[in-house]
Every structure is written in C-alpha cells, then in structure tokens.
Design a protein around this motif. Structure first.
Motif, mmCIF file in Angstrom:
data_model
loop_
_atom_site.group_PDB
_atom_site.id
_atom_site.type_symbol
_atom_site.label_atom_id
_atom_site.label_comp_id
_atom_site.label_asym_id
_atom_site.label_seq_id
_atom_site.Cartn_x
_atom_site.Cartn_y
_atom_site.Cartn_z
ATOM 1 N N TRP A 82 42.489 41.267 35.173
ATOM 2 C CA TRP A 82 41.846 40.084 34.611
ATOM 3 C C TRP A 82 41.424 40.273 33.154
ATOM 4 O O TRP A 82 41.567 39.370 32.331
ATOM 5 C CB TRP A 82 40.640 39.730 35.476
ATOM 6 C CG TRP A 82 39.908 38.490 35.074
ATOM 7 C CD1 TRP A 82 40.223 37.210 35.384
ATOM 8 C CD2 TRP A 82 38.706 38.428 34.302
ATOM 9 N NE1 TRP A 82 39.295 36.340 34.858
ATOM 10 C CE2 TRP A 82 38.357 37.069 34.182
ATOM 11 C CE3 TRP A 82 37.895 39.386 33.693
ATOM 12 C CZ2 TRP A 82 37.221 36.641 33.488
ATOM 13 C CZ3 TRP A 82 36.770 38.968 33.004
ATOM 14 C CH2 TRP A 82 36.447 37.614 32.911
ATOM 15 N N THR A 118 40.408 31.406 37.668
ATOM 16 C CA THR A 118 41.267 31.632 36.499
ATOM 17 C C THR A 118 42.653 31.027 36.698
ATOM 18 O O THR A 118 43.313 30.619 35.732
ATOM 19 C CB THR A 118 41.393 33.142 36.210
ATOM 20 O OG1 THR A 118 40.093 33.663 35.932
ATOM 21 C CG2 THR A 118 42.297 33.413 35.019
ATOM 22 N N ASP A 171 34.464 29.589 31.700
ATOM 23 C CA ASP A 171 33.983 30.975 31.573
ATOM 24 C C ASP A 171 32.888 31.061 30.521
ATOM 25 O O ASP A 171 31.920 31.821 30.677
ATOM 26 C CB ASP A 171 35.149 31.892 31.186
ATOM 27 C CG ASP A 171 36.190 31.992 32.279
ATOM 28 O OD1 ASP A 171 35.975 32.736 33.244
ATOM 29 O OD2 ASP A 171 37.220 31.296 32.176
ATOM 30 N N ASP A 194 41.322 29.715 26.870
ATOM 31 C CA ASP A 194 40.866 29.494 28.250
ATOM 32 C C ASP A 194 39.802 28.413 28.380
ATOM 33 O O ASP A 194 39.395 28.084 29.500
ATOM 34 C CB ASP A 194 40.308 30.805 28.824
ATOM 35 C CG ASP A 194 41.396 31.739 29.320
ATOM 36 O OD1 ASP A 194 41.712 31.683 30.515
ATOM 37 O OD2 ASP A 194 41.951 32.498 28.504
#
Length: 421
Positions: A18, A53, A82, A147
């Motif tokens: 990750w 994710t 996140d 992200d």
C-alpha cells in the motif's frame, strides 16, 4: 448473483504494498488481469468492485485503463478521503509536522526521488504499513492529489474534475459509522455530491447506499446483508435500465480535439439542440462533466423574455400562454452573447443569464464565461438551429452543431412527466 462470476486480483497496493504503490501501477495490474480474463476465460464484460483504496483504483482505471471498454459499471465500497481520514483523532500539535513532511514529499518528487521512502516519522503519521514513498505520501495527503477524489471539502467543480470521466453506471456504498470518516462529513450528502459529479449522474445511473452499520470494512451481519442486497440490485439493473454512456464519450473526445486546435483565447462554441424531451439538458450535463474543468454549459432558458416584459405586449395574455415559442425568447441578446464569447478581442469574462425555474424568469449574470478557462462552451436549447422568427444568423456562429434525434412519442411522455405538478 446468477450469471456473474467473481474474481479478486491482488494488486500492487494490496496489503503491505500500500505504501509503495501508485494508481498507475494498480491500473497496469488491472489491465493485465482483464487481458488474461478476456483471452483465457472468455470474459467480455466486467463490473469493478473497489473497496477503500480500491475505489480510487476503479475510478482511475476508467480514466487510464487500456481495457476500460470492458467495464459495464463500478461499485465503490467505502470511498473515503485519505486526507480527511488523517483528521480522525489527529493531534493538532502534529499539524506543523504534517505540513513539513508534505513539503518534503513535494521536494523529493521534484528532485526525481519520489519513489524513495519518507523518514520514519512521516510514515508513522499515515499508519501501518509504516513505510511510504514520497509520491504516495503526497498523493494521499495533498488537496487534489492523485488519490484525493472523495473529500468533503472539494467544490462541485473539483469533484467533477476528479470524477466527471465516470461514464458507466456506479453504485456508491458508504457506511454511516465509518471509523475513517470525520464527524464533520455528512455521508449522505457526500454520496449525492459524488454521484452528481459523475458523467452518468445526470442520467440517474449512479445509485447511492449508506449502510447503517458495519464500519469501513462492513464487519457486521447487518451491514453485510445491506451491502449484498445493494450490489445484487445494482447488477440486476443491467438487465433493465442501467447503461453506460456511448455517443457522449466519443463526442467529448471529438470536441476536446477540436478545441485544442484553436487559440487559447478562442472557445469552441457548440450548439446542442433537439425537440422538447429529447434529452438535451441531460446530454449537456453529461458532456460538461466529461469535459471538466474546461467546459461551460449555457442553457437557452436564460434568454426567455422576462414575464414583466411579456405583460407589456399588446398580445400579453397570448404571449404568456405561448411562452416557450420562438418569439418569447430574446434571440438578439443570445446572438450578442455568443459573439462576445467568440471574439478573442472581447472581454476576458462575459456575464450570461441563468434561469430560476421556481420564479419562472431569467437571472442576470448567473453564468460567467471565463475566456482563458472555458475552452468549450455548450449552448443548449430548442431554437439554436432555427433560422426564422428573428433567429437568423445564430446557427452560423457555432463551430459545431449537435441535433438529438428522438422518438416523438417518447418525447411527449417525458414532457408530460416533467410537467406534472
């Protein structure tokens, strides 16, 4: 679910990878996996289900994946920011430290060492696994980083920039008790905003479910039951109503290519027309999202002659009754507005009227055209291709013209439904 098979790929970001992975690496893994399924298992259509994710992976795959044409739809379970998850239980005294490491990550990326690990203290801010690269740190903690797709503080325009390319049906499954979501986030409203930002949002092909229990990983029987039912219902929808966008995607590509050939100060002016109920507004809304953030939508409704002005006409009663006919619009004002946008020598900003449907009248200056921002302008309405009743000379001002053909009976039914009180 009958007729569906389940495959679970292990991607670069899985488990302890990750902190080292990137969305591009996961997309490459998905491409290879789908290529294998197509060649060796005869799979020609898939629905991607991303968890945590994996939600960012699914969304990014629709932008960058070579095999994305195989994707019928996506399920996003626990699409969480996140960047905002860091704020849950975050010690405010560490804020200065976080900013220091964000700057360090940016500097490492600029110097070409973005794939190198951050210092241990930076890694511990993120949590296990306690090793993370500068690129990954930056992507997870920076506003509008790669992200950063699901943050509560993103504006409508920013959400469209991150999610507008989603041109397939989607199911958004959020948990009302997700332990990684701060208390200030309204989960139901966030789901609605995310759905609206997607290109399929205006078509009604984005479903939203907020689980009442189960947390981030849906770890209770009740939450699992809700999730399974939601996914089953979503998959069943492909047999009836759920469809991905088709011509809109290729049209968006065509318009972007044409706009790129023009000078930066010259917008591509597009007319989108069709009979009432043909789907003009829905198509325009989808195109604007596919072309975000460079596209502006200008509905013709804003150029209605105001009711107060119609009341001054000799045939006022008939004019109000016929409102919506060609002569109840201010075609001259529309023509002048198009000319102002078209000419590079004109002002950097042009004010255009919107329309308040609750009041039934135009709203002056509600829409703003910004010359160096809006590379494509989609003007949408009934009479853009009309050449009489004062509308002459308008059609020729557009660089590209779209007419939506539709079944007249279907259009009549849509208009009846739309006009129900």
């Amino acid at each position: 679910v009958p007729g569906w098979r389940t495959f679970q790929p292990v991607l670069q970001s899985s488990y302890r990878g990750w902190g080292f992975a990137s969305l591009d690496q996961d997309v490459a893994g998905l491409d290879a996996f789908l290529e294998f399924l197509q060649a060796n298992r005869g799979i020609s259509e898939v629905v991607l289900l991303g968890s945590s994710t994996g939600c960012q992976d699914a969304v990014h795959f629709l932008r960058a994946g070579r095999m994305r044409d195989l994707v019928l739809g996506i399920v996003l379970q626990a699409p969480v920011s996140d960047r905002e998850a860091l704020l849950v239980g975050f010690d405010s005294s560490k804020e200065e430290v976080l900013e220091k490491f964000k700057l360090m990550a940016s500097e490492m990326i600029s110097s070409g060492t973005g794939n190198e690990p951050m210092p241990r203290a930076a890694c511990e801010l993120i949590g296990p696994p306690d090793v993370i690269t500068a690129y990954r740190f930056h992507s997870l903690t920076s506003r509008l980083g790669d992200d950063d797709m699901f943050s509560w503080d993103l504006s409508v325009e920013e959400l469209r920039q991150q999610l507008g390319h989603v041109a397939v049906p989607a199911l958004l499954v959020l948990s009302g008790d997700d332990e990684y979501v701060p208390n200030f986030v309204n989960t139901a409203q966030l789901a609605e905003r995310m759905a609206d930002a997607m290109a399929t949002g205006p078509t009604g092909a984005v479903q939203q479910v907020v689980l009442s229990e189960g947390g981030h990983g849906v770890r209770t029987p009740g939450g699992e039951k809700q999730l399974i039912q939601a996914v089953k219902s979503f998959l069943d929808g492909f047999e009836t109503s759920l469809q991905k966008l088709t011509w809109e995607v290729s049209m968006a590509e065509e318009l972007r290519a044409r706009a790129e050939k023009l000078a930066p100060e010259e917008p591509l002016l597009v007319a989108l027309s069709g009979m009432p109920g043909a789907g003009k507004s829905t198509a325009a809304a989808s195109l604007v999202r596919l072309l975000a953030p460079d596209c502006l939508h200008v509905p013709m409704d804003g150029f209605h002659v105001p009711l107060a002005e119609l009341r001054t006409r000799a045939d006022s009663e008939a004019a109000i009754y016929r409102r919506g006919a060609p002569d109840t619009f201010d075609a001259s004002a529309l023509r002048n507005s198009i000319i102002k946008m078209k000419r590079a020598s004109e002002a950097s900003k042009v004010e255009l009227p919107g329309f308040d449907h609750a009041v039934g009248d135009p709203v002056k200056g509600e829409i703003i055209f910004e010359r160096m921002k809006h590379r494509i302008v989609i003007v949408e309405g009934l009479y853009l291709l009309h050449t009489s009743d004062g509308w002459g000379g308008i059609t020729e001002l557009f660089d590209y013209r779209i007419y939506l053909e539709a079944d007249i009976k279907a259009c009549i039914e849509r208009v009846k439904e739309r006009n129900k009180v």
